[in-house]
Design an enzyme around this catalytic site. Structure first.
Site, PDB file in Angstrom:
ATOM      1  N   TYR A   1      -1.465  -0.818  10.591  1.00  0.00           N
ATOM      2  CA  TYR A   1      -1.548  -1.234   9.177  1.00  0.00           C
ATOM      3  C   TYR A   1      -0.292  -0.771   8.440  1.00  0.00           C
ATOM      4  CZ  TYR A   1      -3.349  -1.328   4.333  1.00  0.00           C
ATOM      5  OH  TYR A   1      -3.534  -1.547   2.988  1.00  0.00           O
TER       6      TYR A   1
ATOM      7  N   SER B   1       0.855  -1.197   0.000  1.00  0.00           N
ATOM      8  CA  SER B   1       0.000   0.000   0.000  1.00  0.00           C
ATOM      9  C   SER B   1       0.888   1.242   0.000  1.00  0.00           C
ATOM     10  CB  SER B   1      -0.846  -0.007   1.281  1.00  0.00           C
ATOM     11  OG  SER B   1      -1.534   1.216   1.421  1.00  0.00           O
TER      12      SER B   1
HETATM   13  N1  LIG Z   1      -8.543  -0.686  -1.358  1.00  0.00           N
HETATM   14  C1  LIG Z   1      -7.510   0.107  -1.165  1.00  0.00           C
HETATM   15  O1  LIG Z   1      -7.642   1.352  -1.215  1.00  0.00           O
HETATM   16  C2  LIG Z   1      -6.148  -0.484  -0.927  1.00  0.00           C
HETATM   17  C3  LIG Z   1      -5.056   0.394  -1.032  1.00  0.00           C
HETATM   18  C4  LIG Z   1      -3.772  -0.131  -0.819  1.00  0.00           C
HETATM   19  C5  LIG Z   1      -3.611  -1.461  -0.546  1.00  0.00           C
HETATM   20  N2  LIG Z   1      -4.692  -2.291  -0.446  1.00  0.00           N
HETATM   21  C6  LIG Z   1      -4.432  -3.709  -0.141  1.00  0.00           C
HETATM   22  O2  LIG Z   1      -5.059  -4.499  -1.121  1.00  0.00           O
HETATM   23  C7  LIG Z   1      -5.309  -5.796  -0.601  1.00  0.00           C
HETATM   24  C8  LIG Z   1      -6.741  -6.199  -0.948  1.00  0.00           C
HETATM   25  O3  LIG Z   1      -7.627  -5.331  -0.265  1.00  0.00           O
HETATM   26  P1  LIG Z   1      -9.017  -4.827  -0.892  1.00  0.00           P
HETATM   27  O4  LIG Z   1      -8.918  -3.368  -1.019  1.00  0.00           O
HETATM   28  O5  LIG Z   1      -9.378  -5.630  -2.062  1.00  0.00           O
HETATM   29  O6  LIG Z   1      -9.981  -5.090   0.365  1.00  0.00           O
HETATM   30  P2  LIG Z   1     -11.171  -6.133   0.621  1.00  0.00           P
HETATM   31  O7  LIG Z   1     -12.219  -5.953  -0.414  1.00  0.00           O
HETATM   32  O8  LIG Z   1     -11.516  -5.963   2.054  1.00  0.00           O
HETATM   33  O9  LIG Z   1     -10.492  -7.557   0.382  1.00  0.00           O
HETATM   34  C9  LIG Z   1      -9.623  -8.134   1.327  1.00  0.00           C
HETATM   35  C10 LIG Z   1      -9.378  -9.583   0.944  1.00  0.00           C
HETATM   36  O10 LIG Z   1      -8.473 -10.161   1.907  1.00  0.00           O
HETATM   37  C11 LIG Z   1      -9.039 -11.355   2.411  1.00  0.00           C
HETATM   38  N3  LIG Z   1      -8.630 -11.555   3.797  1.00  0.00           N
HETATM   39  C12 LIG Z   1      -8.804 -10.711   4.853  1.00  0.00           C
HETATM   40  N4  LIG Z   1      -8.370 -11.281   5.984  1.00  0.00           N
HETATM   41  C13 LIG Z   1      -7.910 -12.515   5.644  1.00  0.00           C
HETATM   42  C14 LIG Z   1      -7.350 -13.588   6.384  1.00  0.00           C
HETATM   43  N5  LIG Z   1      -7.190 -13.544   7.718  1.00  0.00           N
HETATM   44  N6  LIG Z   1      -6.989 -14.716   5.714  1.00  0.00           N
HETATM   45  C15 LIG Z   1      -7.186 -14.805   4.374  1.00  0.00           C
HETATM   46  N7  LIG Z   1      -7.703 -13.829   3.630  1.00  0.00           N
HETATM   47  C16 LIG Z   1      -8.070 -12.701   4.250  1.00  0.00           C
HETATM   48  C17 LIG Z   1     -10.544 -11.180   2.283  1.00  0.00           C
HETATM   49  O11 LIG Z   1     -11.196 -12.432   2.127  1.00  0.00           O
HETATM   50  P3  LIG Z   1     -12.037 -13.229   3.238  1.00  0.00           P
HETATM   51  O12 LIG Z   1     -12.838 -12.237   4.007  1.00  0.00           O
HETATM   52  O13 LIG Z   1     -12.874 -14.172   2.419  1.00  0.00           O
HETATM   53  O14 LIG Z   1     -11.009 -13.954   4.069  1.00  0.00           O
HETATM   54  C18 LIG Z   1     -10.643 -10.416   0.962  1.00  0.00           C
HETATM   55  O15 LIG Z   1     -10.629 -11.314  -0.123  1.00  0.00           O
HETATM   56  C19 LIG Z   1      -5.031  -5.709   0.906  1.00  0.00           C
HETATM   57  O16 LIG Z   1      -3.781  -6.281   1.190  1.00  0.00           O
HETATM   58  C20 LIG Z   1      -5.015  -4.216   1.173  1.00  0.00           C
HETATM   59  O17 LIG Z   1      -4.196  -3.898   2.269  1.00  0.00           O
HETATM   60  C21 LIG Z   1      -5.958  -1.824  -0.642  1.00  0.00           C
END
Ligand SMILES: NC(=O)c1ccc[n+]([C@@H]2O[C@H](COP(=O)([O-])OP(=O)(O)OC[C@H]3O[C@@H](n4cnc5c(N)ncnc54)[C@H](OP(=O)(O)O)[C@@H]3O)[C@@H](O)[C@H]2O)c1
Length: 265
Positions: free
Chosen positions: A154, A141
């Site tokens: 985080y 991130s």
């Molecule tokens: N959205 C943003 O603005 C943003 C920006 C920078 C970085 N990111 C990064 O992008 C990645 C994906 O996030 P997203 O934005 O797509 O958010 P999201 O929609 O909340 O998706 C998060 C994913 O991680 C999985 N997850 C969470 N806890 C877990 C665990 N204990 N074990 C296995 N899987 C787990 C969830 O699946 P389950 O609930 O089915 O386990 C879900 O598939 C993350 O690493 C986040 O830090 C996001």
């Protein structure tokens, strides 16, 4: 013909947001996928909608239980034959002041975002090293490059991923393995809804910055381009969240001003 055709790709966090978009785009381009996260039913449903569903596998796992990941990987590898690309995307965020965050929440952020990620790498790397081929990809991130208010734990967990991967990249160079760390800015996913508050409950926030961010599909396509081009790092996004890492390099003082100003959440 797509570079991803017939590649075997393991995507964690495939049930939602960026991971789901990655699964859709990779399947569209002919990759065979291992889809992982905790929610098996959601992954099965996703699989049934993907291009060539019979080519993909669902492997449920909990990154927080990182001690169990090696066994899960070892049971899965014989079925896939090999994994060409591991995309460590699964993760969880935080929306709370440091002083109001229970230290168990900080630990959970490290367990999922950092230890879960490196445990997946340790389990999959021996096979990649033997084959002298593969890509390790981490979705970090911009908060992993620049400390951010309300996300101290985080940011810490994502900074740790950057440091680990920098060392790992140097170690793996001789084995011909790519290590790519992606730093997205704001992406329009459920990340803020799922982020933990100080007690570890889902914050359930509608974060306007995320709503105004790039789409998961745009993020997925930029990440896939960076993998294909053999990049080591990529910043993905638009607006302030995209240029912030560059500002940090150029002006630490301006960076501190921006960090104080951004109290969203
Ligand atoms: N959205 C943003 O603005 C943003 C920006 C920078 C970085 N990111 C990064 O992008 C990645 C994906 O996030 P997203 O934005 O797509 O958010 P999201 O929609 O909340 O998706 C998060 C994913 O991680 C999985 N997850 C969470 N806890 C877990 C665990 N204990 N074990 C296995 N899987 C787990 C969830 O699946 P389950 O609930 O089915 O386990 C879900 O598939 C993350 O690493 C986040 O830090 C996001």
């Amino acid at each position: 013909m797509s570079w991803f055709l017939n590649k075997k790709v393991w995507v964690t966090g495939a049930s939602s947001g960026i991971g789901k978009a990655l699964a859709q785009e990779l399947a569209q381009q002919g990759a065979s996928l291992v889809l992982s996260s905790r929610r098996q039913d959601v992954l099965e449903q996703l699989k049934s909608t993907l291009n060539n569903p019979e080519q993909h596998m669902v492997v449920p796992l909990d990154l927080e239980r990182y001690d169990a990941l090696a066994e899960i990987v070892n049971k899965t590898l014989p079925a896939t034959g090999q994994i060409d690309i591991l995309i460590n995307n699964g993760g969880i965020s935080q929306r709370e002041l440091a002083m109001d965050t229970n230290i168990e929440v900080d630990r959970k952020l490290m367990d999922i975002n950092y230890f879960g990620t490196i445990a997946m790498c340790k389990a999959i790397l021996p096979d990649m090293i033997k084959r002298r081929s593969g890509s390790i990809v981490c979705v970090s991130s911009v908060a992993g490059i620049m400390g951010t208010q309300l996300r101290t734990g985080y940011s810490g967990s994502k900074f740790a991923v950057h440091g680990y991967m920098e060392g790992l990249r140097a170690e793996l160079h001789q084995h011909g393995i790519q290590v790519l760390v992606a730093a997205p800015g704001y992406v329009n996913t459920d990340v803020a809804l799922n982020a933990m508050n100080g007690n570890g409950q889902a914050a359930m926030l509608k974060d306007q910055n995320n709503l105004d961010g790039i789409s998961p599909k745009e993020c997925a396509l930029s990440l896939m381009q960076a993998i294909e081009r053999g990049k080591h790092e990529v910043i993905i996004g638009k607006g302030v969240s995209r240029i912030a890492p560059w500002i940090k390099r150029l002006s630490p003082a301006l960076t501190r001003h921006i960090q104080r100003k951004y109290t969203d959440g």
